[in-house]
Structure formats: structure tokens, C-alpha cells
Design a protein around this motif. Structure first.
Motif, PDB file in Angstrom:
ATOM      1  N   ALA A  40      -5.070   2.141  -0.807  1.00 53.93           N
ATOM      2  CA  ALA A  40      -4.851   3.590  -0.968  1.00 53.93           C
ATOM      3  C   ALA A  40      -5.570   3.975  -0.468  1.00 53.93           C
ATOM      4  O   ALA A  40      -6.401   4.475  -1.770  1.00 53.93           O
ATOM      5  CB  ALA A  40      -3.642   3.386  -2.382  1.00 53.93           C
ATOM      6  N   SER A  42      -6.123   7.870  -1.376  1.00 52.41           N
ATOM      7  CA  SER A  42      -6.378   8.422  -2.627  1.00 52.41           C
ATOM      8  C   SER A  42      -6.531   7.578  -3.732  1.00 52.41           C
ATOM      9  O   SER A  42      -7.199   7.985  -4.835  1.00 52.41           O
ATOM     10  CB  SER A  42      -4.893   8.370  -3.032  1.00 52.41           C
ATOM     11  N   LEU A  43      -6.026   6.279  -4.089  1.00 53.07           N
ATOM     12  CA  LEU A  43      -6.909   5.530  -5.558  1.00 53.07           C
ATOM     13  C   LEU A  43      -7.869   5.187  -5.051  1.00 53.07           C
ATOM     14  O   LEU A  43      -8.592   4.671  -5.967  1.00 53.07           O
ATOM     15  CB  LEU A  43      -5.840   4.468  -6.042  1.00 53.07           C
ATOM     16  N   GLU A  65       1.100   7.228   1.157  1.00 51.23           N
ATOM     17  CA  GLU A  65       0.880   8.009   0.628  1.00 51.23           C
ATOM     18  C   GLU A  65       2.068   9.008   0.360  1.00 51.23           C
ATOM     19  O   GLU A  65       2.223   8.822  -1.104  1.00 51.23           O
ATOM     20  CB  GLU A  65      -0.173   9.424   0.685  1.00 51.23           C
TER      21      GLU A  65
END
Length: 79
Positions: A40, A42-43, A65
């Protein structure tokens, strides 16, 4: 591990086992669940999901996402 896909919500269903003589007894149909790790961005880390084979295809189609957003939305609705 629960018998439910985290993306699609697919879960075990019930039906009848039918013998040659057509006697019917109850049985369960389990979904094809796999434990899969996804990166991921974004994480900034990997996440582990329990998804069905169709759920993996869904993640490939919509992206990780959007799939994570769908999981978060479903968790908020169920509370």
C-alpha cells in the motif's frame, strides 16, 4: 481467520449434499479464500488481506487504494 472475503464480503453458504439415492444432508460451500500481501503506497507498508480469488481480480482491476477505501467504507457502515 473468518470465512469471509474482506473485499467482496463473500462468505460460506449452505446447501445439500445429494447422494446417489438422492438422500439430502446439509453441507457448506466455502469460498476460495487466500491470504495475500499487498503493498500500500499511501501507507508505506504491506498489508495482509483475506480475499477470495474473485476479490484478487477485483483488486487488480480497481487498484489497491480503491480496494482499501472500499474496506474502510464497509467497516463504517457495519458499525
Amino acid at each position: 481467520m473468518s470465512k469471509q472475503c474482506q473485499i467482496l464480503g463473500t462468505h460460506a453458504s449452505t446447501g445439500n449434499r445429494v447422494s446417489h439415492s438422492h438422500r439430502k444432508t446439509k453441507r457448506t460451500f466455502s469460498p476460495n479464500l487466500q491470504t495475500k500481501r499487498y503493498w500500500a503506497p499511501s501507507l508505506g507498508r504491506t498489508i495482509t488481506l483475506t480475499v477470495s480469488a474473485k476479490g484478487m481480480k477485483t483488486i487488480d482491476r480497481i487498484g489497491i487504494e480503491a480496494a482499501l477505501a472500499r474496506i474502510r467504507r464497509n467497516q463504517n457502515v457495519n458499525r
